[in-house]
Design an enzyme around this catalytic site. Structure first.
Site, PDB file in Angstrom:
ATOM      1  N   ARG A  45       1.042  -1.669  -0.090  1.00  0.00           N
ATOM      2  CA  ARG A  45      -0.206  -0.063   0.344  1.00  0.00           C
ATOM      3  C   ARG A  45       0.604   1.412  -0.113  1.00  0.00           C
ATOM      4  O   ARG A  45       0.300   2.267  -0.251  1.00  0.00           O
ATOM      5  CB  ARG A  45      -0.857  -0.479   0.924  1.00  0.00           C
ATOM      6  CG  ARG A  45      -2.303  -0.609   1.131  1.00  0.00           C
ATOM      7  CD  ARG A  45      -2.909  -0.511   2.191  1.00  0.00           C
ATOM      8  NE  ARG A  45      -4.259  -1.497   2.748  1.00  0.00           N
ATOM      9  CZ  ARG A  45      -4.815  -1.739   1.690  1.00  0.00           C
ATOM     10  NH1 ARG A  45      -4.608  -0.828   0.629  1.00  0.00           N
ATOM     11  NH2 ARG A  45      -6.092  -3.035   1.848  1.00  0.00           N
ATOM     12  N   VAL A 130      -6.028 -22.146   6.137  1.00  0.00           N
ATOM     13  CA  VAL A 130      -6.759 -23.155   7.376  1.00  0.00           C
ATOM     14  C   VAL A 130      -6.048 -23.103   7.957  1.00  0.00           C
ATOM     15  O   VAL A 130      -4.180 -24.048   8.399  1.00  0.00           O
ATOM     16  CB  VAL A 130      -7.450 -24.618   6.272  1.00  0.00           C
ATOM     17  CG1 VAL A 130      -8.102 -25.045   7.740  1.00  0.00           C
ATOM     18  CG2 VAL A 130      -8.500 -24.639   5.534  1.00  0.00           C
ATOM     19  N   GLY A 132      -2.887 -22.236   9.680  1.00  0.00           N
ATOM     20  CA  GLY A 132      -1.960 -21.701   9.606  1.00  0.00           C
ATOM     21  C   GLY A 132      -0.979 -23.077   9.462  1.00  0.00           C
ATOM     22  O   GLY A 132      -0.153 -23.093   8.426  1.00  0.00           O
ATOM     23  N   GLU A 188      -7.677 -11.747  13.424  1.00  0.00           N
ATOM     24  CA  GLU A 188      -8.075 -11.134  12.182  1.00  0.00           C
ATOM     25  C   GLU A 188      -8.251  -9.378  12.675  1.00  0.00           C
ATOM     26  O   GLU A 188      -8.533  -8.967  12.897  1.00  0.00           O
ATOM     27  CB  GLU A 188      -9.100 -11.119  11.393  1.00  0.00           C
ATOM     28  CG  GLU A 188      -9.288 -12.777  11.432  1.00  0.00           C
ATOM     29  CD  GLU A 188      -8.903 -13.139  10.623  1.00  0.00           C
ATOM     30  OE1 GLU A 188      -8.484 -13.345   9.358  1.00  0.00           O
ATOM     31  OE2 GLU A 188      -7.596 -14.090  10.130  1.00  0.00           O
ATOM     32  N   LYS A 203     -12.995 -21.242   7.285  1.00  0.00           N
ATOM     33  CA  LYS A 203     -11.719 -22.705   6.817  1.00  0.00           C
ATOM     34  C   LYS A 203     -12.875 -23.651   6.674  1.00  0.00           C
ATOM     35  O   LYS A 203     -12.373 -24.927   6.387  1.00  0.00           O
ATOM     36  CB  LYS A 203     -11.098 -23.143   8.398  1.00  0.00           C
ATOM     37  CG  LYS A 203     -10.045 -21.035   7.962  1.00  0.00           C
ATOM     38  CD  LYS A 203      -9.270 -21.190   9.583  1.00  0.00           C
ATOM     39  CE  LYS A 203      -8.183 -20.145   9.666  1.00  0.00           C
ATOM     40  NZ  LYS A 203      -8.056 -19.993  11.239  1.00  0.00           N
ATOM     41  N   GLY A 300      -0.135 -16.805  12.836  1.00  0.00           N
ATOM     42  CA  GLY A 300       0.529 -15.797  13.403  1.00  0.00           C
ATOM     43  C   GLY A 300       1.558 -16.119  12.114  1.00  0.00           C
ATOM     44  O   GLY A 300       1.724 -16.914  11.513  1.00  0.00           O
TER      45      GLY A 300
HETATM   46  N1  HSE Z   1      -7.734 -14.789  13.078  1.00  0.00           N
HETATM   47  C1  HSE Z   1      -7.106 -16.085  12.749  1.00  0.00           C
HETATM   48  C2  HSE Z   1      -6.885 -16.716  13.672  1.00  0.00           C
HETATM   49  C3  HSE Z   1      -5.545 -16.298  12.412  1.00  0.00           C
HETATM   50  O1  HSE Z   1      -6.625 -16.798  14.864  1.00  0.00           O
HETATM   51  O2  HSE Z   1      -6.926 -18.672  13.674  1.00  0.00           O
HETATM   52  C4  HSE Z   1      -4.815 -17.146  10.799  1.00  0.00           C
HETATM   53  O3  HSE Z   1      -6.490 -17.612  10.041  1.00  0.00           O
END
Ligand code: HSE
Length: 429
Positions: A45, A130, A132, A188, A203, A300
């Site tokens: 950005r 999905v 992490g 998020e 997810k 993360g």
């Molecule tokens: N906000 C999401 C979580 C991040 O807490 O799982 C990973 O998708």
């Protein structure tokens, strides 16, 4: 040695991690893949912010990645809707492989994206969408290719799991626990998606779609978040030897599949009950493999970067030897999603009732008339007759329609002082 060009769209938490680890582990990747992975353009950005990326790679126009002949793999980490979709479809049209972690976009536009991918014979990889760093997408897509997937139960939102863990173990309030998760970078951009179940539902749609070969419509997924959970429920669950987790439940039946996300009481002895903090875990059961379990950090920078880089490596491989499975393989064995009313489960019900003779009889009467069985009752001893006290009922298997009808009637009794609170229970049998 062959060299493949990467165009990175988005340099937020995850994008910056991907750049960092691609750079740091460059020789390891070169050794394992037999090719060079080179970031050649990065869309951001604001080019004036220093993120450790050479200035000459930066552009503010993500669409520039599309027409750069040196970019072979477009990594979409902007997390936007329209702009991300335009970028992905544009990349597919130009036969550039797409890597994305955009779960909301896949859950809502998965069919459109993969229709385009099949038309242009271009893979789209989405491991980071999905759980992490857990390679659950690859496991379902490839590891379990021999299986009918019978069920998937998963803790797939790290933020809500973090909140529930802190509420359970540290007695923390909801808002304080959420603030901690946000500070750690797990939540998020819009944290309401973490706590209202929306992120886990995105997810769940992706996992269910992969497992059952059709894009499950988002509106068919029953979703309830953790915002309504109270310390009282967590405490009663403990007394009854359960833990409360925000779980995604995906199951196959002979007449369709079910996909739902909601807080769930699970036995403390079940392995998912010990999954704490930002960790995710997914239990997958297949007809050939039996029970399996995946565990790891679900959110993360580093775990998510690990998943994105795995996809980039796979993309590099696909550039060398084209493949038939482009990331999602549609098939026609399933196709219907059952409505929540038809889904059967056990239930925890917490009522606030007047402690008077006949109270339990009235409640039990309604449940009996609707053929709903009570499996246990818990009422802390009250000091005064007539006081308002909590009454917790554990309910045998019933449909969601049955329990809904029963609670409607129970909630209208004069002896019931507040709207009933119901949480579904899962024994994984
Ligand atoms: N906000 C999401 C979580 C991040 O807490 O799982 C990973 O998708």
């Amino acid at each position: 040695m062959q060299s493949f060009g990467i165009g990175l769209a988005g340099l937020g938490n995850v994008g910056a991690g991907v750049f960092k680890h691609l750079t740091q582990n460059r020789s390891l990747l070169r050794g394992r893949l037999g090719c060079e992975l080179e970031v050649r353009k990065v869309a951001v950005r604001d080019v004036s912010r220093d993120r450790g990326v050479p200035r000459e790679l930066l552009t503010t126009n993500a669409m520039e990645l599309l027409d750069d002949p040196n970019v072979h793999i477009v990594v979409e980490l902007m997390g936007q809707k329209e702009e991300s979709l335009r970028l992905m479809l544009g990349a597919i049209e130009r036969k550039k492989i797409v890597v994305t972690g955009n779960k909301a976009l896949l859950a809502e536009h998965g069919k459109e994206i993969f229709d385009a991918a099949y038309e242009h014979k271009v893979p789209v990889f989405f491991e980071a969408a999905v759980a992490g760093g857990i390679p659950i997408i690859k496991a379902i897509r490839e590891g379990f290719v021999a299986n009918h997937i019978q069920s998937i139960h998963g803790i797939i939102n790290g933020t809500s799991n973090y909140i529930l863990t802190r509420m359970t173990e540290a007695g923390m309030g909801f808002a304080e626990a959420l603030a901690e998760a946000q500070a750690a970078g797990y939540a998020e951009a819009d944290p309401s998606l973490d706590v209202n179940g929306g992120d886990a539902a995105h997810k769940a749609v992706i996992l269910a779609s992969l497992a059952y070969g059709f894009w499950v419509p988002m509106e068919k997924v029953f979703v309830e978040g953790v915002e309504q959970l109270t310390a009282n429920d967590i405490c009663f669950a403990e007394k009854l030897h359960y833990r409360i987790k925000l779980l995604a439940h995906i199951k196959a039946h002979t007449d369709g599949i079910e996909v739902r996300v909601h807080p769930t009481l699970i036995p403390k002895s079940h392995v998912l009950a010990s999954v704490n903090g930002v960790f995710n875990a997914i239990a997958v059961k297949g007809d050939v493999v039996g029970d399996t379990l995946f565990y790891g950090r679900g959110a993360g920078q580093d775990p998510t970067s690990s998943a994105v880089i795995a996809d980039i490596a796979e993309a590099a491989d696909a550039l060398v030897s084209p493949r038939r499975n482009l990331g999602f393989m549609p098939h026609g064995l399933y196709g219907v999603c059952k409505p929540i009313d038809e889904i059967v489960s056990e239930f925890y019900v917490r009522l606030s009732v007047e402690d008077r003779p006949g109270t339990i009889a009235q409640i039990a009467g309604i449940l009996g008339e609707l053929n709903v069985g009570i499996s246990s009752i818990l009422q802390p001893e009250s000091e005064d007759e007539g006081a308002t006290v909590p009454l917790v009922l554990m309910i045998h298997k019933a449909s969601n329609a049955q329990i809904g009808a029963a609670l409607d009637r129970i909630g209208k009794l004069v002896c019931v002082k507040r709207p009933p609170r119901m949480i579904r229970v899962e024994h994984f049998d």
